[in-house]
Design a protein around this motif. Structure first.
Motif, PDB file in Angstrom:
ATOM      1  N   GLY A  31       0.821  -1.207   0.000  1.00 36.81           N
ATOM      2  CA  GLY A  31       0.000   0.000   0.000  1.00 36.81           C
ATOM      3  C   GLY A  31       0.856   1.258   0.000  1.00 36.81           C
ATOM      4  O   GLY A  31       2.068   1.217  -0.214  1.00 36.81           O
ATOM      5  N   CYS A  90      -2.156   0.721   8.880  1.00 39.74           N
ATOM      6  CA  CYS A  90      -1.780   1.135   7.524  1.00 39.74           C
ATOM      7  C   CYS A  90      -0.275   1.260   7.358  1.00 39.74           C
ATOM      8  O   CYS A  90       0.210   1.482   6.248  1.00 39.74           O
ATOM      9  CB  CYS A  90      -2.466   2.442   7.148  1.00 39.74           C
ATOM     10  SG  CYS A  90      -1.898   3.884   8.082  1.00 39.74           S
ATOM     11  N   VAL A 123      -5.128   0.150   3.615  1.00 33.84           N
ATOM     12  CA  VAL A 123      -4.499  -0.730   2.616  1.00 33.84           C
ATOM     13  C   VAL A 123      -5.583  -1.537   1.894  1.00 33.84           C
ATOM     14  O   VAL A 123      -6.500  -2.073   2.524  1.00 33.84           O
ATOM     15  CB  VAL A 123      -3.477  -1.667   3.294  1.00 33.84           C
ATOM     16  CG1 VAL A 123      -2.743  -2.506   2.249  1.00 33.84           C
ATOM     17  CG2 VAL A 123      -2.470  -0.844   4.106  1.00 33.84           C
ATOM     18  N   ASP A 134      -3.539  -5.536  -1.768  1.00 26.95           N
ATOM     19  CA  ASP A 134      -2.221  -5.344  -1.160  1.00 26.95           C
ATOM     20  C   ASP A 134      -2.089  -6.148   0.134  1.00 26.95           C
ATOM     21  O   ASP A 134      -1.018  -6.689   0.438  1.00 26.95           O
ATOM     22  CB  ASP A 134      -1.964  -3.859  -0.891  1.00 26.95           C
ATOM     23  CG  ASP A 134      -1.658  -3.083  -2.163  1.00 26.95           C
ATOM     24  OD1 ASP A 134      -1.169  -3.711  -3.109  1.00 26.95           O
ATOM     25  OD2 ASP A 134      -1.912  -1.872  -2.202  1.00 26.95           O
TER      26      ASP A 134
END
Length: 427
Positions: free
Chosen positions: A11, A42, A146, A150
């Protein structure tokens, strides 16, 4: 399985793709103090650690949830000593928005002198939660949740890695099931790895992670929602603008998102009543009466029965005798919320009350419907880009709904034509 290089991160292509400014700064070791703003899982902590690695600096992490000012001062003192010896320190402050103004101010002189490279991580909007002095000394980088694709890459790495992952267990899983875990994680890589580890334990060494296994692992999962935070105001903005744009499908979607996330139903009822006054007005005086009645109905019935009353008034406000069309539309909207998880609000219909948010593109490209021909900006969507347009509300030919059906059929055809014309112009 925490990434050890930028190439291992999944990501965040906008920030970290080859050639981007931040990636060049990280790889050269010339990093700056920054705020990393993004949802859980993330990669904020991972990116901070990579900053220290590439800069050949010491990494020190504190959590604003667990420590106070005395502990922070101790870490800063150690960083000052290290700085006097010619060594740098990356100081990572997780949940930095939990620190009050005085605690945030403690970092300022150290950032200015270069004693530390400050990296603050937050899930909350920095415009609201961090003081202006700290923001002025740091660059804000927005990190995104994300994508499932991914996350699936990260999961496959964990299955293959024999040193840090599950590679020595000889597990078997179909790509379809792997993607199911990735979608259930709702943009959170850490959460996805936890799901995978639990599934691996259930399957046993050399076993197969089946759909039945995942049914146990993924039961009763929750979706992200930010009560009172930036996501909250983005979503109520999207609901209001969808009603104003005469788009009952988008209005139902955002109402379902907020209800699913646990927003106060009385607050939603109050906002719907405000919409009746603000955007419907005397063009249809029944709208206000319906909004007030729906509010009262919810107070009497509660959830889930009262949810349908709010859904009906949202439809009415957006479109201005008996039918289950609204009930079916509400169920379909809730089903989409469960399937798609926490998708981002499109930038053009986000709320943008601060300068920072406007600079980040919030509200950019929004077409004010009252200024458009016919009072409706046909070319803009009210749904997340990843979903595309949806049609939930299918009015019948009976009673007032017959007239509403004629209007909606024409409006939806006009919107489809506008999108087709836009696509043709882009081509």
């Amino acid at each position: 399985m925490r990434p050890r290089t930028i190439d291992e991160m999944v990501g965040q292509r906008r920030l970290l793709a080859p050639g981007t400014a931040l990636r060049r700064a990280v790889e050269s070791g010339r990093v700056h103090s920054m705020i990393l703003w993004g949802p859980p899982g993330c990669g904020k902590t991972t990116l901070a650690q990579l900053l220290a690695t590439y800069a050949d600096a010491e990494f020190r992490a504190v959590s604003a949830v667990l420590v106070g000012l005395p502990e922070v001062r101790q870490v800063l003192a150690e960083a000052g000593l290290r700085f006097s010896e010619g060594r740098r320190t990356v100081m990572f402050v997780d949940e930095v928005h939990r620190f009050n103004k005085a605690q945030q101010d403690a970092f300022l002189p150290h950032i200015e002198r270069g004693t530390i490279l400050f990296v603050g991580a937050t899930t909350e909007n920095p415009s609201f939660e961090l003081n202006s002095a700290l923001l002025s000394r740091c660059r804000v980088h927005v990190m995104e949740s994300v994508s499932p694709e991914d996350i699936a890459v990260a999961l496959q790495r964990a299955l293959d890695d024999k040193e840090r992952g599950l590679g020595d267990r000889d597990l078997h899983i179909a790509q379809e099931q792997l993607l199911l875990i990735a979608k259930a994680a709702d943009g959170d890589v850490r959460r996805a790895l936890t799901f995978l580890e639990i599934a691996a334990d259930l399957a046993g060494e050399g076993g197969t992670i089946t759909e039945q296994t995942l049914a146990q692992v993924l039961a009763d999962r929750t979706r992200r929602f930010d009560k009172g935070g930036e996501q909250f105001y983005d979503q109520i903005s999207a609901l209001h603008k969808s009603v104003r744009s005469s788009n009952p499908d988008a209005a139902l979607y955002w109402l379902a998102r907020m209800m699913d996330g646990g927003a106060d139903a009385s607050y939603l009822a109050r906002r719907l009543t405000r919409m009746a006054v603000e955007d419907i007005g005397l063009a249809d005086p029944r709208a206000l009466e319906m909004a007030v009645d729906a509010w009262g109905t919810y107070d009497r019935l509660g959830s889930p029965e009262g949810d349908l009353a709010l859904a009906q008034v949202a439809i009415y406000l957006a479109t201005t005798s008996k039918s289950n069309a609204a009930y079916m539309a509400w169920n379909q909207a809730r089903s989409d919320v469960e399937e798609y998880g926490t998708l981002d609000v499109p930038m053009h219909i986000r709320n943008a009350p601060t300068k920072l948010m406007k600079q980040l593109g919030y509200g950019k490209g929004y077409q004010y419907d009252h200024d458009a021909a016919g009072g409706i900006a046909l070319g803009q969507t009210g749904f997340p880009d990843a979903m595309g347009e949806r049609v939930y509300y299918a009015p019948t030919d009976r009673g007032l709904e017959g007239r509403m059906k004629e209007k909606l059929d024409a409006l939806r055809a006009a919107r489809a034509q506008a999108r087709s014309d836009t696509d043709g112009n882009d081509a």
